[in-house]
Design a protein around this motif. Structure first.
Motif, PDB file in Angstrom:
ATOM      1  N   PHE A 344      -0.455   6.903  -0.813  1.00 56.51           N
ATOM      2  CA  PHE A 344      -1.281   6.176  -1.774  1.00 56.51           C
ATOM      3  C   PHE A 344      -2.259   5.361  -0.943  1.00 56.51           C
ATOM      4  CE2 PHE A 344       3.014   6.731  -3.430  1.00 56.51           C
ATOM      5  CZ  PHE A 344       2.731   7.523  -4.534  1.00 56.51           C
ATOM      6  N   LEU A 345      -3.423   5.975  -0.655  1.00 56.07           N
ATOM      7  CA  LEU A 345      -4.321   5.399   0.343  1.00 56.07           C
ATOM      8  C   LEU A 345      -4.870   4.039  -0.041  1.00 56.07           C
ATOM      9  CD1 LEU A 345      -6.265   8.629   1.261  1.00 56.07           C
ATOM     10  CD2 LEU A 345      -4.558   7.457   2.639  1.00 56.07           C
ATOM     11  N   LYS A 346      -5.045   3.815  -1.346  1.00 58.61           N
ATOM     12  CA  LYS A 346      -5.633   2.548  -1.761  1.00 58.61           C
ATOM     13  C   LYS A 346      -4.581   1.462  -1.951  1.00 58.61           C
ATOM     14  CE  LYS A 346      -7.753   4.426  -5.222  1.00 58.61           C
ATOM     15  NZ  LYS A 346      -8.563   4.648  -6.444  1.00 58.61           N
ATOM     16  N   MET A 347      -3.338   1.782  -1.637  1.00 53.21           N
ATOM     17  CA  MET A 347      -2.286   0.785  -1.824  1.00 53.21           C
ATOM     18  C   MET A 347      -1.788   0.293  -0.468  1.00 53.21           C
ATOM     19  SD  MET A 347      -0.315   2.547  -5.041  1.00 53.21           S
ATOM     20  CE  MET A 347       0.774   1.182  -5.396  1.00 53.21           C
ATOM     21  N   LEU A 358      12.261   3.100  -5.315  1.00 53.74           N
ATOM     22  CA  LEU A 358      11.922   1.854  -6.028  1.00 53.74           C
ATOM     23  C   LEU A 358      13.164   1.045  -6.386  1.00 53.74           C
ATOM     24  CD1 LEU A 358       9.061   3.088  -8.359  1.00 53.74           C
ATOM     25  CD2 LEU A 358       8.884   1.605  -6.374  1.00 53.74           C
ATOM     26  N   MET A 367      10.299  -6.008  -8.775  1.00 57.70           N
ATOM     27  CA  MET A 367      10.110  -5.601  -7.394  1.00 57.70           C
ATOM     28  C   MET A 367      10.211  -6.820  -6.475  1.00 57.70           C
ATOM     29  SD  MET A 367       9.669  -2.370  -7.432  1.00 57.70           S
ATOM     30  CE  MET A 367       9.189  -2.074  -5.725  1.00 57.70           C
TER      31      MET A 367
ATOM     32  N   ARG B 207       5.298  -0.699 -11.982  1.00 56.98           N
ATOM     33  CA  ARG B 207       4.721  -0.384 -10.672  1.00 56.98           C
ATOM     34  C   ARG B 207       4.356   1.103 -10.605  1.00 56.98           C
ATOM     35  NH1 ARG B 207       5.601  -1.324  -5.192  1.00 56.98           N
ATOM     36  NH2 ARG B 207       5.436  -3.540  -5.521  1.00 56.98           N
ATOM     37  N   TYR B 210       0.697   2.342 -10.850  1.00 50.09           N
ATOM     38  CA  TYR B 210      -0.208   2.388  -9.699  1.00 50.09           C
ATOM     39  C   TYR B 210       0.012   3.656  -8.870  1.00 50.09           C
ATOM     40  CZ  TYR B 210      -1.486  -2.392 -10.792  1.00 50.09           C
ATOM     41  OH  TYR B 210      -1.967  -3.497 -11.425  1.00 50.09           O
ATOM     42  N   TYR B 211       1.267   4.043  -8.700  1.00 47.57           N
ATOM     43  CA  TYR B 211       1.527   5.270  -7.936  1.00 47.57           C
ATOM     44  C   TYR B 211       0.948   6.488  -8.656  1.00 47.57           C
ATOM     45  CZ  TYR B 211       4.921   2.495  -5.316  1.00 47.57           C
ATOM     46  OH  TYR B 211       5.512   1.538  -4.549  1.00 47.57           O
ATOM     47  N   SER B 214      -2.858   6.371  -8.484  1.00 50.60           N
ATOM     48  CA  SER B 214      -3.478   6.442  -7.154  1.00 50.60           C
ATOM     49  C   SER B 214      -3.465   7.850  -6.610  1.00 50.60           C
ATOM     50  CB  SER B 214      -2.727   5.574  -6.142  1.00 50.60           C
ATOM     51  OG  SER B 214      -2.844   4.242  -6.477  1.00 50.60           O
ATOM     52  N   GLY B 281      -5.389   3.924 -10.694  1.00 46.49           N
ATOM     53  CA  GLY B 281      -4.881   3.249  -9.513  1.00 46.49           C
ATOM     54  C   GLY B 281      -5.278   1.796  -9.361  1.00 46.49           C
ATOM     55  N   GLU B 282      -6.227   1.337 -10.166  1.00 48.26           N
ATOM     56  CA  GLU B 282      -6.680  -0.034 -10.000  1.00 48.26           C
ATOM     57  C   GLU B 282      -6.807  -0.741 -11.337  1.00 48.26           C
ATOM     58  OE1 GLU B 282      -9.807  -0.454  -6.500  1.00 48.26           O
ATOM     59  OE2 GLU B 282      -9.930   1.455  -7.547  1.00 48.26           O
TER      60      GLU B 282
END
Ligand SMILES: Nc1ncnc2c1ncn2[C@@H]1O[C@H](COP(=O)(O)OP(=O)(O)OP(=O)(O)O)[C@@H](O)[C@H]1O
Ligand SMILES: [Mg+2]
Lengths: 504, 335
Positions: A344-347, A358, A367, B207, B210-211, B214, B281-282
């Motif tokens: 996940f490149l943007k994370m 998770l 989390m 969560r 986002y995964y 993305s 993703g955002e």
């Protein structure tokens, strides 16, 4: 003494949190293949990005043919005769070879329409110079990886480049194809073109390069004619210490059977695949282009559908529907393509690491950022992941460091069966040793590991047992210790495919 | 062993004076919420000085009640956007839910039960959207445009195009009454926004958004149920749209089949102004909420300055484009 095509003096480049290049100097002569080596994150790709106008240096000078230049964009770099092929391939898979080679500068007819006839003719001529006999109308998607890599080079040269920058061009190529690429490079060299060649593969550098420059922590530690150094010298200069054992000791006993595959077949990709994997065992799959090893791995974890055959995990038959299902059965799969399938490149780093497990990072459904950070930090230290911190976005790490993150991401899950496509693609020697040790440790704790590698030495060094695959069939099985690069190459080229007794 | 020491100090080293500002500024622009909040405060200050009727409790209360349906839906929409989907049918679902709940209440169904039924209806529509998009792989634009038309159409057929009115006054309590001077509507909205924001930031379950958004492939191979999560996000969005429909019906004391025309675009604009990306993703709930607040304040300002209602729509569009353009420019510099 010839004037250098390219001279870099005292360049610096910083990113937030990283001083990527410190006072680096470098030169490239006409007709020279100049290797650039260094650990992951040493600054190789950054130097190449400066030379190709992607980033501007913070300070320092770049001269071409003795004249100082400012390279403000890739277009300007091209105008100065610099062609480049980046670490990640950049062709558009849905377009033809010709369209890829001449993006937005295709020959046109009056009125602005593309002159397809001359476009194809020009492309065919270019390809012919490298003795590549493919129709320029072929879609890039249909080409094998070597031909794609060569098309990238042809594209870089199509603007009359006199300098060619190659960032890890062989990291995705199988052993027999490397030689094809080298032929192309030698041909270019004979034409007086200067080539910068970034690679982590020392034997290849020894075979093709004229000189080697080594970077460490963003600094140049030395430039040597290739005849004046040994592989050990190079390693020592790269990592700052000697590396004694490249591979961990093998296991001497294995546990129960974890995975049994019988007669597994796929519509077109492979057929009649049977093998087993035991606890504590590492099995490597060797093969060349078109062996369909990746396809086999993907089918094992339910990404691709199979037509017949059975899979049993710890003795009980299973039908694996999806990677998610495979996961639930304790089977994890690390894909080959880190950008498209793995990360996940943007994370941030820590959120990448926690993705496969998770549950382990949550309490009461929330989390825990602290736990993510702690576990990530442990992997960062173990695998020497070069990053300003655990919150850095993964897309900003160097290629090899991304690979390490990807590996950590699946190791966190502690799978019972680990299936890996190219565990150390683009990773430097030092980190390779760490990764191999880590995999062996995992096996010793009772996991079974099945992996594919395009590097024969890695297969020979790491595996307990080697399966050889040719065009979708398993043609042989070699116990560790009996394998050599020569007999793997012979088997993999289908040499003994007609003598089923091979290897046993 | 030795080489490790060289990376650690780099990360920890206190940057010299000039750099400190640089990195603070970078962090400020790097989040979407802070600049947006600053902008909102700026507009409020300017307007407070221009028009004495702007900074009043009555005006702010009216404004907040006005954007409550949009903000409630935006909470679901931003989660859906983060997960790489979007839903154009929310305005229609809102209208359909409003008319259905009005019809049920008029027909004598207990009010809590009527509300539950309508939320379930919303969930059903969301599930249809989700299955169409993830399983049958219809583009979300097409799929939700389809359900938009169907939901609107049914609402019109049911009411023959006329609002359902004559509801018992008890039905209007939530939409019309207040607690300590704050309308119930606004309280409900704030609770949903706060819970939504915290949940999207901190829960393990959300969560996954986002995964999934993305990198769908990587999410699958990491063992995340991509389709299942997306279907959930469609359902959540639609349930919130149904809830917004109930709230609006309660406020207007009527079920209006033509309510909330074009609301989907406002929701999307708010979310995107607040930092969500249409490619997934955002995004954050707080950002989307601030985006909706911003649009609400601007249209309030325009009304006060007597700008034609037709211009207001054009201005919303211009703000959307400006916000996205700003984002692209900042992002390009960050690489
Ligand atoms: N865009 C960026 N933003 C922030 N840091 C960056 C960026 N690009 C590179 N870096 C950092 O600069 C350093 C050098 O990276 P570079 O990509 O040049 O390494 P490399 O020598 O090519 O490594 P590899 O062998 O892994 O490809 C790394 O620490 C990397 O994290
Ligand atoms: Mg690199």
């Amino acid at each position: 003494m010839r004037t250098p095509l390219l001279e870099v003096t005292g360049v610096n480049k910083s990113f937030p949190g990283t001083h990527a290049l410190k006072d680096v100097s470098f030169e490239l002569l006409p007709g020279e293949i100049h290797a650039l080596m260094g650990e992951n994150g040493a600054g190789k790709s950054t130097l190449m990005h400066l030379l190709s106008g992607v980033y501007a240096p913070d300070s320092g000078e770049i001269r071409i043919d003795g004249h100082p230049v400012m390279l403000r964009s890739p277009r300007q770099a091209q105008a100065h005769g610099i062609g480049m092929v980046f670490q990640e391939l950049s062709l558009a898979p849905g377009l033809s070879i010709a369209e890829n080679v001449y993006p937005n500068r295709a020959p046109t007819r009056p009125g602005g329409t593309i002159a397809w006839g001359s476009l194809y003719r020009q492309t065919r001529e270019l390809l012919a110079q490298f003795e590549i006999d493919v129709d320029p109308r072929t879609l890039v998607r249909d080409l094998n990886i070597t031909t794609r890599q060569i098309v990238e080079i042809v594209k870089a040269l199509s603007l009359d480049a006199r300098m060619l920058l190659l960032d890890e061009p062989t990291s995705a190529l199988p052993p027999n194809e490397v030689e094809r690429l080298f032929d192309v490079l030698r041909r270019l060299k004979a034409r007086g073109i200067g080539i910068v060649y970034i690679s982590h593969r020392i034997p290849e550098v020894m075979a093709i390069a004229d000189r080697v420059t080594i970077l460490r922590d963003g600094q140049r530690v030395g430039t040597h004619p290739i005849g004046a150094v040994t592989p050990d010298d190079i390693i020592e200069q790269m990592v700052g210490r000697k590396i004694a054992d490249l591979y961990p000791a093998r296991a001497d006993s294995f546990g129960q059977e974890l995975l049994r595959v019988e007669g597994l077949s796929h519509e077109r990709d492979f057929s009649g695949i049977s093998f087993t994997l035991r606890r504590g065992e590492i099995v490597g799959v060797a093969g060349l282009m078109g062996a369909r090893r990746s396809e086999l791995l993907r089918a094992l974890v339910g990404v691709n559908k199979t037509t017949s055959g059975t899979i049993a995990i710890s003795g009980s038959p299973v039908r694996i529907q999806s990677p998610e299902h495979a996961f639930a059965l304790g089977m994890a799969y690390l894909p080959e393509e880190r950008k498209t399938d793995g990360l996940f490149l943007k994370m941030p780093l820590r959120q990448n690491i926690s993705a496969t497990a998770l549950r382990d990072f949550a309490r009461l459904g929330l989390m825990s950022a602290r736990k993510e950070a702690a576990v990530t930090q442990a992997y960062v230290e173990r695998l020497h992941i070069r990053t300003p911190g655990v919150n850095q976005l993964v897309g900003r790490l160097s290629g090899g460091n991304q690979q390490k993150v990807m590996l950590s991401k699946w190791l966190v899950r502690q799978p019972k069966i680990l299936i890996i496509d190219e565990p150390t693609k683009g990773v430097d020697v030092g980190a390779k040793v760490e990764i191999h040790a880590l995999l062996r440790e995992l096996a010793r704790q009772g996991a079974g590991i099945l992996f594919v590698s395009s590097e024969f030495p890695e297969i020979i060094g790491l595996a307990d047992r080697i399966l050889v695959m040719v065009e979708g069939r398993l043609v042989g099985e070699i116990p560790a210790g009996q394998a050599t690069e020569q007999n793997l190459m012979l088997l993999s080229s289908g040499y003994t495919a007609r003598e089923p007794a091979a290897g046993g | 062993m030795v080489e490790k020491s060289s990376t650690a100090p780099l990360a920890e080293a206190a940057p010299p004076g000039a750099r400190w500002w640089n990195s603070a500024l970078r962090r400020f622009i790097g989040t979407r919420e802070l600049p947006l909040l600053a902008l909102i405060i700026l507009v409020v200050i300017i307007m407070a000085n221009r028009n004495p009727n702007f900074l009043t409790i009555a005006n702010f209360r009216a404004m907040a009640v006005g954007f409550t349906p949009t903000a409630v839906i935006a909470v679901g929409m931003v989660i859906l956007l983060v997960a790489g989907g979007f839903d154009l049918s929310v305005g229609a679902v809102l209208a359909l839910s409003g008319t259905v709940v009005a019809r049920l209440v008029l027909d004598g169904v207990e009010q809590p039960l009527a509300v539950l039924l309508v939320l379930a209806l919303g969930g059903g529509i969301g599930a249809v959207n989700g299955v169409l998009v993830t399983k049958i792989k219809i583009n979300p634009l097409v799929a939700t445009l389809g359900t938009l038309s169907i939901a609107r159409g049914i609402a019109q057929v049911m009411t023959e195009g006329i609002s359902i009115s004559g509801l018992p006054s008890s039905f209007g309590r939530v939409g019309g009454e207040q607690l300590a001077n704050i309308p119930y509507m606004v309280i409900i909205m704030l609770v949903i926004v706060v819970v939504g924001d915290l949940a999207l930031r901190h829960t393990r379950f959300l969560r996954q958004a986002y995964y999934v958004g993305s990198n769908e492939n990587a999410a699958r191979l990491s063992g995340i149920g991509v389709d299942r999560f997306r279907i959930f996000a469609f359902i959540l969005t639609s349930v919130l749209a149904a809830l917004a429909g109930v709230l609006l019906a309660s406020r207007l004391m009527a079920g209006t089949p033509t309510a909330a025309q074009g609301l989907e675009l406002q929701v999307l604009a708010g979310a995107v102004i607040g930092g969500a990306s249409l490619t997934g993703g955002e995004g954050t709930v707080l950002g989307a909420f601030l985006g909706i607040v911003f649009i609400g304040i601007i249209s309030n300002v325009m009304t006060m300055e007597a700008v034609s209602i037709f211009w207001q729509q054009a201005v919303t569009g211009a703000i959307l484009i400006a916000a996205v353009a700003f984002d692209m420019l900042v992002r390009r510099r960050r690489v």
